[in-house]
Design a protein around this motif. Sequence first.
Motif, short mmCIF file in Angstrom:
data_model
loop_
_atom_site.label_atom_id
_atom_site.label_comp_id
_atom_site.label_asym_id
_atom_site.label_seq_id
_atom_site.Cartn_x
_atom_site.Cartn_y
_atom_site.Cartn_z
N PHE A 74 0.83 -1.20 0.00
CA PHE A 74 0.00 0.00 0.00
C PHE A 74 0.86 1.25 0.00
CE2 PHE A 74 -2.79 3.16 2.17
CZ PHE A 74 -3.71 3.28 1.14
N SER A 76 3.84 1.52 -1.18
CA SER A 76 4.44 1.60 -2.52
C SER A 76 3.46 2.20 -3.51
CB SER A 76 4.86 0.21 -3.00
OG SER A 76 5.82 -0.34 -2.14
N TRP A 77 2.23 1.76 -3.44
CA TRP A 77 1.20 2.30 -4.33
C TRP A 77 1.03 3.80 -4.09
CZ3 TRP A 77 -3.73 4.28 -3.13
CH2 TRP A 77 -4.55 4.51 -4.25
N HIS A 81 4.52 3.71 -6.97
CA HIS A 81 5.18 2.51 -7.47
C HIS A 81 4.21 1.33 -7.42
CE1 HIS A 81 8.51 5.13 -6.17
NE2 HIS A 81 9.04 4.68 -7.30
N GLY A 82 3.20 1.40 -8.27
CA GLY A 82 2.16 0.38 -8.30
C GLY A 82 2.68 -1.01 -8.59
N ALA A 85 4.01 -2.52 -5.55
CA ALA A 85 2.91 -2.89 -4.67
C ALA A 85 2.45 -4.32 -4.98
CB ALA A 85 1.74 -1.91 -4.82
N TRP A 86 2.28 -4.63 -6.25
CA TRP A 86 1.82 -5.98 -6.61
C TRP A 86 2.89 -7.02 -6.32
CZ3 TRP A 86 -2.90 -7.15 -6.74
CH2 TRP A 86 -3.86 -6.20 -7.13
#
Length: 118
Positions: A74, A76-77, A81-82, A85-86
């Motif tokens: 979260f 990171s998002w 930086h999506g 995040a994943w």
Amino acid sequence: MARSRMQQFHRDGVRLSDTDTARLLVTVESITIRDQLWLDMNRSNASSHVALWTDLTKRAPDDVRAAPASLLGFASWLSGHGALAWCRVGRPGATQERRRDVLRGGSNRALGHRLQAW
């Protein structure tokens, strides 16, 4: 105590001791605590949270890695930086069922609340 150590990290960036890390890892197993941490994150403090949760995710034993990894995802998002995040959500170490439980337990509620606020 874990909260004050976390706040100190956000101020000065000094790595948490092993003892404080262990306490925080146990604390973030609580859905209520995790939800509050998600809600306390914002774009201005996201980079500090990325640094904190990156360190704790690396240091966490496999059976408690899912919670700090979801907080890292979260943060990171929020910091733009999506993709990271994943990657954090899918990090090896926690079982698929454990990761699903952690994410279902809080991030969906917190993320939904945050997105509605934007």
